[in-house]
Design an enzyme around this catalytic site. Structure first.
Site, PDB file in Angstrom:
ATOM      1  N   THR A 138      40.768  44.715  41.586  1.00 49.33           N
ATOM      2  CA  THR A 138      42.036  44.951  40.724  1.00 49.33           C
ATOM      3  C   THR A 138      42.666  46.209  41.250  1.00 49.33           C
ATOM      4  OG1 THR A 138      42.819  45.648  38.566  1.00 49.33           O
ATOM      5  CG2 THR A 138      40.522  45.984  39.057  1.00 49.33           C
ATOM      6  N   ASP A 139      43.993  46.364  41.172  1.00 51.20           N
ATOM      7  CA  ASP A 139      44.757  47.571  41.354  1.00 51.20           C
ATOM      8  C   ASP A 139      44.357  48.777  40.423  1.00 51.20           C
ATOM      9  OD1 ASP A 139      46.004  46.718  39.143  1.00 51.20           O
ATOM     10  OD2 ASP A 139      48.155  46.857  39.869  1.00 51.20           O
ATOM     11  N   GLU A 140      43.776  48.452  39.315  1.00 49.18           N
ATOM     12  CA  GLU A 140      43.416  49.382  38.435  1.00 49.18           C
ATOM     13  C   GLU A 140      42.270  50.251  38.953  1.00 49.18           C
ATOM     14  OE1 GLU A 140      42.742  48.301  34.109  1.00 49.18           O
ATOM     15  OE2 GLU A 140      44.292  47.038  34.172  1.00 49.18           O
ATOM     16  N   TYR A 166      36.155  49.397  32.165  1.00 46.25           N
ATOM     17  CA  TYR A 166      36.662  48.340  32.983  1.00 46.25           C
ATOM     18  C   TYR A 166      36.997  48.560  34.319  1.00 46.25           C
ATOM     19  CZ  TYR A 166      39.443  44.486  35.201  1.00 46.25           C
ATOM     20  OH  TYR A 166      39.924  43.787  36.229  1.00 46.25           O
ATOM     21  N   LYS A 170      34.732  47.892  37.979  1.00 44.16           N
ATOM     22  CA  LYS A 170      35.457  47.003  39.004  1.00 44.16           C
ATOM     23  C   LYS A 170      35.484  48.001  40.250  1.00 44.16           C
ATOM     24  CE  LYS A 170      37.209  43.511  39.005  1.00 44.16           C
ATOM     25  NZ  LYS A 170      36.773  42.185  39.163  1.00 44.16           N
TER      26      LYS A 170
HETATM   27  P1  NAD Z   1      39.227  36.036  32.342  1.00 49.39           P
HETATM   28  O1  NAD Z   1      38.569  37.009  31.750  1.00 49.39           O
HETATM   29  O2  NAD Z   1      40.531  35.047  31.984  1.00 49.39           O
HETATM   30  O3  NAD Z   1      37.981  35.168  33.240  1.00 49.39           O
HETATM   31  C1  NAD Z   1      36.693  35.528  33.473  1.00 49.39           C
HETATM   32  C2  NAD Z   1      35.774  34.292  33.761  1.00 49.39           C
HETATM   33  O4  NAD Z   1      34.464  34.850  34.219  1.00 49.39           O
HETATM   34  C3  NAD Z   1      35.619  33.470  32.255  1.00 49.39           C
HETATM   35  O5  NAD Z   1      35.715  32.242  32.670  1.00 49.39           O
HETATM   36  C4  NAD Z   1      34.262  34.041  31.815  1.00 49.39           C
HETATM   37  O6  NAD Z   1      33.488  33.059  31.292  1.00 49.39           O
HETATM   38  C5  NAD Z   1      33.660  34.269  33.231  1.00 49.39           C
HETATM   39  N1  NAD Z   1      32.601  35.197  33.287  1.00 49.39           N
HETATM   40  C6  NAD Z   1      32.443  36.251  32.587  1.00 49.39           C
HETATM   41  N2  NAD Z   1      30.943  36.966  32.634  1.00 49.39           N
HETATM   42  C7  NAD Z   1      30.441  35.909  33.448  1.00 49.39           C
HETATM   43  C8  NAD Z   1      28.946  35.933  33.805  1.00 49.39           C
HETATM   44  N3  NAD Z   1      28.282  36.791  33.743  1.00 49.39           N
HETATM   45  N4  NAD Z   1      28.841  35.089  34.508  1.00 49.39           N
HETATM   46  C9  NAD Z   1      29.635  34.034  34.802  1.00 49.39           C
HETATM   47  N5  NAD Z   1      30.684  33.962  34.505  1.00 49.39           N
HETATM   48  C10 NAD Z   1      31.262  34.877  33.803  1.00 49.39           C
HETATM   49  O7  NAD Z   1      39.612  37.053  33.540  1.00 49.39           O
HETATM   50  P2  NAD Z   1      40.797  36.798  34.793  1.00 49.39           P
HETATM   51  O8  NAD Z   1      42.065  37.502  34.078  1.00 49.39           O
HETATM   52  O9  NAD Z   1      40.894  35.375  35.277  1.00 49.39           O
HETATM   53  O10 NAD Z   1      40.311  37.541  35.927  1.00 49.39           O
HETATM   54  C11 NAD Z   1      39.548  37.059  37.042  1.00 49.39           C
HETATM   55  C12 NAD Z   1      39.076  38.074  38.040  1.00 49.39           C
HETATM   56  O11 NAD Z   1      40.277  38.726  38.698  1.00 49.39           O
HETATM   57  C13 NAD Z   1      38.354  39.337  37.469  1.00 49.39           C
HETATM   58  O12 NAD Z   1      37.373  39.814  38.226  1.00 49.39           O
HETATM   59  C14 NAD Z   1      39.240  40.433  37.140  1.00 49.39           C
HETATM   60  O13 NAD Z   1      38.771  41.794  37.279  1.00 49.39           O
HETATM   61  C15 NAD Z   1      40.232  40.192  38.424  1.00 49.39           C
HETATM   62  N6  NAD Z   1      41.748  40.618  38.266  1.00 49.39           N
HETATM   63  C16 NAD Z   1      42.508  40.012  37.234  1.00 49.39           C
HETATM   64  C17 NAD Z   1      43.905  40.574  36.950  1.00 49.39           C
HETATM   65  C18 NAD Z   1      44.432  39.971  35.915  1.00 49.39           C
HETATM   66  O14 NAD Z   1      45.733  40.411  35.762  1.00 49.39           O
HETATM   67  N7  NAD Z   1      44.155  39.132  34.869  1.00 49.39           N
HETATM   68  C19 NAD Z   1      44.462  41.183  38.151  1.00 49.39           C
HETATM   69  C20 NAD Z   1      43.540  41.658  39.290  1.00 49.39           C
HETATM   70  C21 NAD Z   1      42.350  41.290  39.338  1.00 49.39           C
HETATM   71  O1  DAU Z   2      46.430  45.556  36.879  1.00 49.86           O
HETATM   72  C1  DAU Z   2      45.591  44.408  36.931  1.00 49.86           C
HETATM   73  C2  DAU Z   2      44.914  44.227  35.877  1.00 49.86           C
HETATM   74  O2  DAU Z   2      45.817  44.056  34.777  1.00 49.86           O
HETATM   75  C3  DAU Z   2      43.580  43.529  35.455  1.00 49.86           C
HETATM   76  O3  DAU Z   2      42.698  44.071  36.375  1.00 49.86           O
HETATM   77  C4  DAU Z   2      42.952  43.458  34.187  1.00 49.86           C
HETATM   78  O4  DAU Z   2      41.838  42.387  34.066  1.00 49.86           O
HETATM   79  C5  DAU Z   2      43.825  42.555  33.270  1.00 49.86           C
HETATM   80  O5  DAU Z   2      43.606  42.523  32.094  1.00 49.86           O
HETATM   81  C6  DAU Z   2      45.397  43.767  33.457  1.00 49.86           C
HETATM   82  O6  DAU Z   2      45.196  44.877  32.655  1.00 49.86           O
HETATM   83  P1  DAU Z   2      46.098  45.559  31.753  1.00 49.86           P
HETATM   84  O7  DAU Z   2      45.554  46.482  30.976  1.00 49.86           O
HETATM   85  O8  DAU Z   2      47.317  45.908  32.467  1.00 49.86           O
HETATM   86  O9  DAU Z   2      46.612  43.978  31.068  1.00 49.86           O
HETATM   87  P2  DAU Z   2      46.867  43.912  29.491  1.00 49.86           P
HETATM   88  O10 DAU Z   2      47.492  42.586  29.367  1.00 49.86           O
HETATM   89  O11 DAU Z   2      45.946  44.391  28.746  1.00 49.86           O
HETATM   90  O12 DAU Z   2      48.054  45.078  29.106  1.00 49.86           O
HETATM   91  C7  DAU Z   2      49.297  45.168  29.982  1.00 49.86           C
HETATM   92  C8  DAU Z   2      50.064  46.254  29.159  1.00 49.86           C
HETATM   93  O13 DAU Z   2      50.378  45.766  27.933  1.00 49.86           O
HETATM   94  C9  DAU Z   2      49.125  47.645  29.075  1.00 49.86           C
HETATM   95  O14 DAU Z   2      50.151  48.715  29.344  1.00 49.86           O
HETATM   96  C10 DAU Z   2      48.951  47.656  27.737  1.00 49.86           C
HETATM   97  C11 DAU Z   2      49.996  46.903  26.987  1.00 49.86           C
HETATM   98  N1  DAU Z   2      49.789  46.114  25.576  1.00 49.86           N
HETATM   99  C12 DAU Z   2      48.645  45.249  25.715  1.00 49.86           C
HETATM  100  C13 DAU Z   2      48.350  44.419  24.703  1.00 49.86           C
HETATM  101  C14 DAU Z   2      47.328  43.393  24.887  1.00 49.86           C
HETATM  102  C15 DAU Z   2      50.513  46.263  24.619  1.00 49.86           C
HETATM  103  O15 DAU Z   2      51.310  47.025  24.430  1.00 49.86           O
HETATM  104  N2  DAU Z   2      50.061  45.634  23.413  1.00 49.86           N
HETATM  105  C16 DAU Z   2      49.187  44.663  23.552  1.00 49.86           C
HETATM  106  O16 DAU Z   2      48.756  44.018  22.373  1.00 49.86           O
END
Ligand code: NAD
Ligand code: DAU
Length: 352
Positions: A138-140, A166, A170
């Site tokens: 992730t970019d985080e 988190y 990562k």
């Molecule tokens: P998500 O939370 O929607 O899905 C995570 C999945 O992993 C779920 O199906 C969960 O059951 C499974 N899981 C959790 N723990 C597990 C374990 N111990 N063993 C096997 N399965 C397990 O997450 P997402 O948003 O789809 O993110 C997927 C990946 O991409 C993550 O690694 C996250 O860090 C990365 N990522 C997410 C974003 C985003 O914006 N959502 C952006 C960049 C990177």
């Molecule tokens: O940048 C990649 C990341 O993006 C991934 O690595 C993470 O898995 C993914 O969850 C996401 O992280 P963020 O923290 O950026 O996403 P989130 O949707 O939780 O929040 C987006 C922005 O919105 C953040 O600035 C917090 C704000 N927010 C979020 C929630 C849930 C609110 O203002 N209100 C809310 O209720």
């Protein structure tokens, strides 16, 4: 330990492990791969935590080239058995605890799954051999950028500098992946993507949470003043990038993925309300997230230059597609928010 060279021509013998495939991005990736590479065998490994949803995979469950295995990536014995049985060529690790707010409440499970789970998978790769281990990061891991420096972007050389449990978990996993490459020669790649949005996004995250609340005429909880910036990428574009990296990416490299779609949170929330024809009176400013990152912004020059990747969907189109998907798939998200999610919501937002 043995490794072998990868070529697209051995498609029929290609088995790809997709961990976390019952979650948001993993499931979209499975759909993408099944369509793009119908001859590949896809094995989804997922523990089915609160974020995993087997019903999401319903369209592929009966596909003869697809197998679902309910399994924790930390379960070394069973993971090793599965590697022995299936002999995967490629592992794409999406499995993770992914929500920043939950990591602030309870960091332990983030360290276990995100770091030790990654180690378990790579140990299995070392033992049974692999063409590619791909870590979905992730970019985080780069921390945040100032709001008043729109000229600054995250490149692959930006130092790791994390803010939340988190992102620290990562980043730790990324370092471990790079260490396994240097020390053991494991053929790895890492991608660091910006915020994704699109179908099957779990409703604890900003965009689906705001869509669901707006449709239910509930307050929309915006943290702080809503001025934090995220760089949004339509999920299919992320899947396309990973597909390119596992086939053509250079072993040992990190690739940033993002499409220059930076928006403030308040812009996103107002856009959703506009698309749904709901009043801005629903917006409620609530206590800010602890350690809240200010701005994320990816410089995707490397993946464009080296692999020719470019996003297909810009935000204005992607958000319309996403809102329509949530309108057309109410049962999917209503089932979630009517369950255990209610306790989560009350705990996180009840007194905020
Ligand atoms: P998500 O939370 O929607 O899905 C995570 C999945 O992993 C779920 O199906 C969960 O059951 C499974 N899981 C959790 N723990 C597990 C374990 N111990 N063993 C096997 N399965 C397990 O997450 P997402 O948003 O789809 O993110 C997927 C990946 O991409 C993550 O690694 C996250 O860090 C990365 N990522 C997410 C974003 C985003 O914006 N959502 C952006 C960049 C990177
Ligand atoms: O940048 C990649 C990341 O993006 C991934 O690595 C993470 O898995 C993914 O969850 C996401 O992280 P963020 O923290 O950026 O996403 P989130 O949707 O939780 O929040 C987006 C922005 O919105 C953040 O600035 C917090 C704000 N927010 C979020 C929630 C849930 C609110 O203002 N209100 C809310 O209720």
């Amino acid at each position: 330990m043995f490794f072998y060279n990868f070529s697209e021509s051995d498609g029929e013998n290609m088995t790809v492990f997709v961990t976390g495939g019952a979650g948001f991005i993993g499931s979209n990736f499975i759909f993408y791969m099944v369509k793009k590479h119908p001859d590949y065998r896809i094995v989804c490994i997922d523990k089915l935590t609160y974020a995993g949803n087997l019903s999401t995979l319903e369209p592929v469950l009966n596909n003869e080239n697809f197998r679902f295995v309910k399994l924790d990536i930390c379960n070394r014995e069973e993971i090793f058995k599965l590697f022995e049985e299936e002999a995967p060529s490629i592992v794409v690790n999406f499995a993770a605890e992914s929500h920043v707010d939950r990591s602030i409440e309870d960091p332990g499970i983030f360290l276990k799954t995100n770091i030790l789970g990654t180690q378990t998978l790579m140990d299995a790769c070392r033992k049974y051999g692999i063409k590619r281990y791909h870590q979905v990061s992730t970019d985080e891991v780069y921390g945040d950028l100032p709001l008043d420096r729109p000229d600054m972007f995250f490149t692959e050389e930006t130092p790791i500098h994390t803010s939340s449990p988190y992102s620290a978990s990562k980043a730790s996993a990324d370092l471990l992946v790079q260490a396994y490459h240097r020390t053991f020669g494991l053929p790895i790649t890492i991608s660091r993507c910006s915020n994704n949005y699109g179908p099957y996004h779990f409703p604890e995250k900003l965009i689906p949470l705001m869509i669901a609340n707006a449709l239910n005429d509930k307050p929309l909880p915006v943290y702080g003043e809503g001025l934090n910036i995220r760089d949004w990428l339509y999920v299919e574009d992320h899947c396309k990038a990973i597909d390119m990296i596992i086939h053509d990416g250079k072993v040992g490299e990190v690739y940033n993925i993002g499409g220059h779609n930076e928006k403030t949170n308040i812009y996103i929330v107002k856009k959703i309300l506009e698309l749904l024809g709901k009043s801005e009176d629903l917006i409620t400013f609530v206590t800010d997230r602890k350690g809240h990152d200010l701005r994320y912004a990816i410089d995707p020059a490397k993946i464009k230059r080296d692999l020719g990747w470019e996003p297909d969907t810009m935000f204005d189109d992607g958000i319309v597609k996403t809102v329509n998907w949530y309108l057309e798939n109410r049962e999917w998200w209503e089932t979630i928010i009517n369950g255990e999610y209610q306790n989560y919501y009350e705990k996180m937002y009840g007194n905020r």
